[in-house]
Write an enzyme that holds these catalytic residues in place. Structure first.
Site: not given
Length: 148
Positions: A38, A43-45, A48
């Site tokens: 998401q 964690t995704c940030t 990325a």
């Protein structure tokens, strides 16, 4: 889930700017397709941003990058703009691409079972053949894992 030796699945997806990305146009360069659960989550940030911070190294190694999640185009655009990512993010709300790669799976967290995206990175050669699958992605060192 896609495995080493598999061909890049044919797909079309809409990026953060509303443009269509066709997998046929991604052949010819080494390709990294990373799937994250998401946009704009911690964690995704981290993942990325790690890829963005190391983009020049990845590019020097001949890679083009493409991020995919089940978020809307609007969410992808906000995420992309907020961190000025130098690569495209695809919105796959209908899970077509997620299913073709096999990353839309049953997951369990705190005893609760649900369907979700398994954080996975696929690396393809110039001919569109999968060379590596990174199933245990470490968000803080995602670029280093690709460059191994």
């Amino acid at each position: 889930m896609l495995k080493v030796g598999d061909k890049l699945p044919e797909f079309e997806g809409i990026n953060q700017d509303g443009e269509t990305i066709n997998s046929k146009n991604l052949i010819g360069k080494k390709l990294v397709v990373f799937f994250y659960p998401q946009a704009n989550t911690p964690t995704c940030t981290v993942e990325a941003c790690n890829l963005s911070d190391n983009y020049s190294l990845l590019e020097k190694a001949g890679f083009q990058l493409l991020g995919v999640s089940g978020d809307s185009v609007k969410k992808q655009k906000n995420f992309h703009n907020k961190f000025a990512f130098p690569y495209d993010l695809i919105a796959d709300e209908n899970h077509e691409i997620l299913n073709k790669f096999g990353v839309w799976q049953e997951k369990t967290t705190f005893g609760k079972t649900y369907m979700g995206i398994v954080r996975t990175t696929f690396i393809f050669d110039e001919k569109g053949v999968c060379e590596r699958v990174i199933e245990k992605v470490t968000s803080k060192t995602a670029a280093a894992q690709i460059l191994e």
